[in-house]
Motif scaffolding. Structure first.
Motif, PDB file in Angstrom:
ATOM      1  N   GLY A   1      41.102  51.931  37.686  1.00 15.52           N
ATOM      2  CA  GLY A   1      42.154  51.069  38.184  1.00 15.52           C
ATOM      3  C   GLY A   1      42.365  49.884  37.262  1.00 15.52           C
ATOM      4  O   GLY A   1      41.498  49.548  36.444  1.00 15.52           O
ATOM      5  N   ALA A   2      43.516  49.240  37.387  1.00 15.93           N
ATOM      6  CA  ALA A   2      43.818  48.093  36.523  1.00 15.93           C
ATOM      7  C   ALA A   2      42.850  46.941  36.752  1.00 15.93           C
ATOM      8  O   ALA A   2      42.572  46.160  35.832  1.00 15.93           O
ATOM      9  N   ASN A   3      42.315  46.836  37.983  1.00 17.51           N
ATOM     10  CA  ASN A   3      41.396  45.749  38.324  1.00 17.51           C
ATOM     11  C   ASN A   3      40.132  46.319  38.945  1.00 17.51           C
ATOM     12  O   ASN A   3      40.203  47.118  39.888  1.00 17.51           O
ATOM     13  N   GLN A   4      38.989  45.920  38.418  1.00 23.00           N
ATOM     14  CA  GLN A   4      37.726  46.420  38.945  1.00 23.00           C
ATOM     15  C   GLN A   4      37.545  45.997  40.397  1.00 23.00           C
ATOM     16  O   GLN A   4      37.927  44.897  40.794  1.00 23.00           O
ATOM     17  N   TYR A   5      36.973  46.896  41.202  1.00 29.13           N
ATOM     18  CA  TYR A   5      36.752  46.656  42.625  1.00 29.13           C
ATOM     19  C   TYR A   5      38.041  46.202  43.317  1.00 29.13           C
ATOM     20  O   TYR A   5      38.047  45.291  44.131  1.00 29.13           O
ATOM     21  N   GLN A   6      39.145  46.860  42.953  1.00 35.62           N
ATOM     22  CA  GLN A   6      40.450  46.588  43.566  1.00 35.62           C
ATOM     23  C   GLN A   6      40.837  45.111  43.497  1.00 35.62           C
ATOM     24  O   GLN A   6      41.508  44.588  44.389  1.00 35.62           O
ATOM     25  N   GLY A   7      40.436  44.445  42.426  1.00 39.89           N
ATOM     26  CA  GLY A   7      40.828  43.059  42.224  1.00 39.89           C
ATOM     27  C   GLY A   7      40.128  42.063  43.115  1.00 39.89           C
ATOM     28  O   GLY A   7      40.556  40.902  43.213  1.00 39.89           O
ATOM     29  N   MET A   8      39.043  42.463  43.752  1.00 46.94           N
ATOM     30  CA  MET A   8      38.310  41.538  44.624  1.00 46.94           C
ATOM     31  C   MET A   8      37.660  40.438  43.776  1.00 46.94           C
ATOM     32  O   MET A   8      37.277  40.663  42.622  1.00 46.94           O
ATOM     33  N   PRO A   9      37.517  39.210  44.306  1.00 51.43           N
ATOM     34  CA  PRO A   9      36.930  38.102  43.539  1.00 51.43           C
ATOM     35  C   PRO A   9      35.544  38.451  42.993  1.00 51.43           C
ATOM     36  O   PRO A   9      34.744  39.109  43.672  1.00 51.43           O
ATOM     37  N   GLU A  10      35.264  37.992  41.787  1.00 48.91           N
ATOM     38  CA  GLU A  10      34.006  38.350  41.133  1.00 48.91           C
ATOM     39  C   GLU A  10      32.784  37.839  41.878  1.00 48.91           C
ATOM     40  O   GLU A  10      31.704  38.426  41.778  1.00 48.91           O
ATOM     41  N   ASP A  11      32.926  36.754  42.627  1.00 49.16           N
ATOM     42  CA  ASP A  11      31.753  36.263  43.365  1.00 49.16           C
ATOM     43  C   ASP A  11      31.386  37.174  44.534  1.00 49.16           C
ATOM     44  O   ASP A  11      30.345  36.982  45.169  1.00 49.16           O
ATOM     45  N   MET A  12      32.228  38.177  44.811  1.00 48.87           N
ATOM     46  CA  MET A  12      31.903  39.176  45.828  1.00 48.87           C
ATOM     47  C   MET A  12      31.111  40.336  45.240  1.00 48.87           C
ATOM     48  O   MET A  12      30.464  41.085  45.982  1.00 48.87           O
ATOM     49  N   TRP A  13      31.181  40.522  43.952  1.00 52.82           N
ATOM     50  CA  TRP A  13      30.596  41.703  43.318  1.00 52.82           C
ATOM     51  C   TRP A  13      29.101  41.858  43.581  1.00 52.82           C
ATOM     52  O   TRP A  13      28.631  42.988  43.786  1.00 52.82           O
ATOM     53  N   PRO A  14      28.303  40.777  43.562  1.00 54.97           N
ATOM     54  CA  PRO A  14      26.872  40.954  43.867  1.00 54.97           C
ATOM     55  C   PRO A  14      26.632  41.560  45.262  1.00 54.97           C
ATOM     56  O   PRO A  14      25.667  42.304  45.451  1.00 54.97           O
ATOM     57  N   MET A  15      27.504  41.246  46.220  1.00 58.56           N
ATOM     58  CA  MET A  15      27.381  41.858  47.545  1.00 58.56           C
ATOM     59  C   MET A  15      27.593  43.365  47.458  1.00 58.56           C
ATOM     60  O   MET A  15      26.858  44.146  48.066  1.00 58.56           O
ATOM     61  N   PHE A  16      28.621  43.774  46.705  1.00 57.27           N
ATOM     62  CA  PHE A  16      28.897  45.192  46.561  1.00 57.27           C
ATOM     63  C   PHE A  16      27.699  45.910  45.952  1.00 57.27           C
ATOM     64  O   PHE A  16      27.295  46.988  46.403  1.00 57.27           O
ATOM     65  N   GLU A  17      27.131  45.293  44.940  1.00 56.53           N
ATOM     66  CA  GLU A  17      26.001  45.905  44.233  1.00 56.53           C
ATOM     67  C   GLU A  17      24.760  45.986  45.117  1.00 56.53           C
ATOM     68  O   GLU A  17      23.933  46.884  44.966  1.00 56.53           O
ATOM     69  N   LYS A  18      24.657  45.060  46.063  1.00 57.19           N
ATOM     70  CA  LYS A  18      23.522  45.065  46.989  1.00 57.19           C
ATOM     71  C   LYS A  18      23.714  46.083  48.107  1.00 57.19           C
ATOM     72  O   LYS A  18      22.758  46.746  48.522  1.00 57.19           O
TER      73      LYS A  18
END
Length: 445
Positions: free
Chosen positions: A256-273
């Motif tokens: 996709g054009a934006n990783q994790y559907q463009g969700m804010p980067e400070d959310m990414w650690p939650m996804f990874e957890k």
């Protein structure tokens, strides 16, 4: 209907066709009410809609009005929304908070456990012989939740919700369980009535990205979506058990054009957890998730916006059948609880501009659904003998496509979303439920 009619449907579905007469046939619709909507798990709402003790919402399971509420113990209960005295609809409000529900007809009242607790002039007119414990609200036989999503089933002997969802749970975990705190519903669900058949609306979301480039041409012209006629085809269409399916749409590059559907980067650690390695791989590449749980729950996880920027949202929608040619559409906007308030508000505004009764994309779809009904109600289209080659086409990918064994998610994944594999799977499961026990009856057993 005769057994030969069902055998004809079965033969045509196996060949990649669907007899057009089944779309709006009244006898078929009656069987669907009996054998599908009374036997499968139907979506009722989300736990975030019932925040406190006494909170309630009123919903529908096909034709059955349901009162869904949270009791003092924090348990979610579901009852037939009907007073046990004369059968009057007990609660007419869409939502609210009450310790007691009182019938407007004769004043019988019930607590949040559905127990009858008050009868006007009870002792004087019924004496001591009437046992109030026998006259509580009638409970929905089965109520279960997954990732905050509440489902009901009228069949006491049905398989569990988790077993019914099957492989879909893996994808729901990405959409619903990716962030701390899970998801929440914004406002209340939108509702409106459309001229459409529930099978066609479900199929449109669950199985048909192929329509996007033509039906939503106005969005292309406004540069809201890409001009590439194949843009909704990139990714995988995944066939799941029990008639469920999902399209994992990416792009020509596979991402996709934006990783994790463009969700804010400070959310990414939650996804990874919260997600597995394979779930992260799928989520990091996806542009849109679109699919559904059979029979009439669909979902879309995408991005939309009205101010030049796009914001992620997840919508769930129910196609409540009102007849073979009419549905009531219910749409919930859902968003991660952990997101900032400003992001949530912009996500909701973008959602309203594109979906819902006044949404630009919604109106495109509704027009086509009405035209299907209009073209399927006449004598030629409803001819059961197929005198007019009376079938509609589901041959995309029928004999020229193999599954992608490298796809990391569960289910049978095909390497494009322009295929009819999920639609054919839906038709086969629909027919399996319709025909269940019919052959036994036909043999006189």
């Amino acid at each position: 209907m005769k057994m030969e009619d069902f055998l004809q449907i079965k033969e045509k579905v196996a060949e990649g066709y669907l007899p057009q007469w089944v779309i709006t046939d009244q006898e078929v619709y009656s069987l669907e009410q009996e054998k599908i909507f009374a036997k499968t798990w139907l979506f009722l709402g989300h736990e975030s809609e019932l925040k406190e003790s006494g909170s309630f919402v009123t919903r529908m399971m096909a034709d059955d009005p349901i009162l869904l509420m949270k009791n003092k113990q924090g348990e979610i209960k579901a009852f037939l929304n009907s007073c046990t005295h004369r059968g009057t609809k007990l609660c007419t409000e869409d939502f609210g908070n009450k310790k007691t529900h009182t019938c407007p007809y004769h004043g019988w009242s019930y607590n949040t456990n559905g127990e009858l607790i008050g009868i006007v002039a009870g002792n004087k007119i019924y004496g001591e012989s009437m046992d109030k414990s026998e006259w509580g609200l009638r409970t929905v036989p089965r109520v279960e939740s997954y990732q905050g999503m509440i489902f009901g089933n009228l069949d006491q002997n049905a398989i569990s919700l988790e077993e019914y969802l099957g492989e879909m749970k893996w994808y729901f975990d990405i959409m619903l369980g990716r962030s701390d705190g899970g998801m929440e519903v914004t406002g209340v669900p939108q509702r409106w009535i459309a001229k459409a058949n529930w099978k066609m609306t479900s199929e449109n979301f669950n199985a048909d990205p192929y329509h996007v480039q033509t039906t939503h041409r106005s969005a292309v012209e406004m540069k809201l979506t890409p001009t590439d006629p194949l843009y909704a085809s990139y990714g995988h269409q995944v066939v799941l058990s029990n008639g469920h399916g999902i399209n994992v749409i990416t792009s020509a590059t596979g991402r996709g054009a934006n990783q994790y559907q463009g969700m804010p980067e400070d959310m990414w650690p939650m996804f990874e957890k919260n997600l597995s390695k394979d779930q992260l791989e799928v989520f990091s590449r996806v542009t849109n998730f679109v699919g559904g749980v059979f029979p009439n729950l669909s979902f879309l996880s995408s991005q939309s916006g009205t101010e030049g920027n796009k914001y992620n949202h997840l919508q769930f929608r129910v196609w409540r059948p009102l007849g073979p040619d009419k549905v009531e559409i219910w749409v919930w906007h859902m968003i991660d609880k952990a997101l900032p308030k400003e992001y949530k508000e912009k996500s909701y505004r973008g959602f309203l501009a594109t979906f819902g009764a006044a949404g630009t994309l919604e109106q495109d779809d509704t027009e086509n659904w009405a035209r299907i009904v209009e073209a399927s109600q006449g004598r030629m289209a409803r001819d059961r003998k197929l005198n007019y080659n009376n079938v509609v086409n589901y041959l995309m990918g029928f004999d020229n496509m193999e599954p992608d064994s490298e796809f990391p998610g569960p289910g049978i994944a095909y390497p494009t979303c322009y295929t009819d594999h999920v639609a054919r799977s839906m038709h086969k499961y629909w027919l399996e439920l319709i025909m269940k026990n019919l052959e036994v009856k036909a043999n006189g057993s």
